[in-house]
Design an enzyme around this catalytic site. Structure first.
Site, PDB file in Angstrom:
ATOM      1  CG  ASP A 157      -2.032   1.003   1.164  1.00  0.00           C
ATOM      2  OD1 ASP A 157      -1.780   2.148   0.716  1.00  0.00           O
ATOM      3  OD2 ASP A 157      -3.154   0.667   1.559  1.00  0.00           O
ATOM      4  CD  GLN A 175     -14.719   0.148  -2.526  1.00  0.00           C
ATOM      5  OE1 GLN A 175     -15.900   0.063  -2.241  1.00  0.00           O
ATOM      6  NE2 GLN A 175     -14.164  -0.575  -3.475  1.00  0.00           N
ATOM      7  CG  HIS A 223      -8.471  -2.860  -2.401  1.00  0.00           C
ATOM      8  ND1 HIS A 223      -9.514  -2.128  -2.946  1.00  0.00           N
ATOM      9  CD2 HIS A 223      -7.974  -2.091  -1.400  1.00  0.00           C
ATOM     10  CE1 HIS A 223      -9.628  -0.985  -2.319  1.00  0.00           C
ATOM     11  NE2 HIS A 223      -8.705  -0.938  -1.352  1.00  0.00           N
ATOM     12  CG  HIS A 235      -6.580  -2.334   3.246  1.00  0.00           C
ATOM     13  ND1 HIS A 235      -5.811  -1.245   2.912  1.00  0.00           N
ATOM     14  CD2 HIS A 235      -7.778  -2.155   2.621  1.00  0.00           C
ATOM     15  CE1 HIS A 235      -6.512  -0.436   2.122  1.00  0.00           C
ATOM     16  NE2 HIS A 235      -7.708  -0.974   1.936  1.00  0.00           N
TER      17      HIS A 235
END
Length: 144
Positions: free
Chosen positions: A35, A98, A104, A106
């Protein structure tokens, strides 16, 4: 849900190779990248290749295949970053936080006493992301 999947989102562009990322792992179903705005050291993202906005419109098979990768990354993150715990987060729609509308997940290593940074707030230096990608990739490889 009225919104449709937008193939111009940043993760779709990463999947097509149009923009760079700090890739850690790839298989036929997912990629794992760091990230760029991490909440903690070692914060990674699991991005399914099959397009969907989020959990609400994802194919159940995509979800099943993703959770296998999420578990492997979580275990490897514990090892690579000497974490005391792991947080797995997944946001659905803007009201939930979001910010990229491609499914996706995390995976965030937690160190006791170290607070998480704000979600999607501060860009990390490329050298740190590259180093964390190497650490996580090595831990994944040793996991088998």
């Amino acid at each position: 849900m009225s919104a449709k999947y937008d193939p111009a989102n940043v993760f779709a562009k990463i999947l097509r190779g149009e923009i760079p990322s700090h890739k850690v792992y790839e298989d036929s179903d997912c990629i794992v990248i760091m990230d760029v705005m991490p909440q903690a050291n070692g914060h990674s993202l699991i991005v399914p290749k099959k397009p969907s906005r989020n959990l609400l419109d994802a194919d159940p098979e995509t979800l099943a295949r993703s959770i296998r990768v999420i578990q492997r990354v979580a275990r490897a993150s514990m090892k690579a970053f000497n974490a005391d715990g792991i947080v797995v987060r997944q946001f659905n729609e803007e009201a939930s936080g979001q910010t990229v509308f491609h499914l996706h997940f995390h995976v965030i290593p937690i160190i006791n006493g170290v607070p998480l940074k704000q979600h999607a707030a501060t860009m990390e230096e490329a050298e740190i992301l590259a180093g964390n990608a190497e650490k996580l990739a090595a831990a994944l490889e040793s996991e088998g």
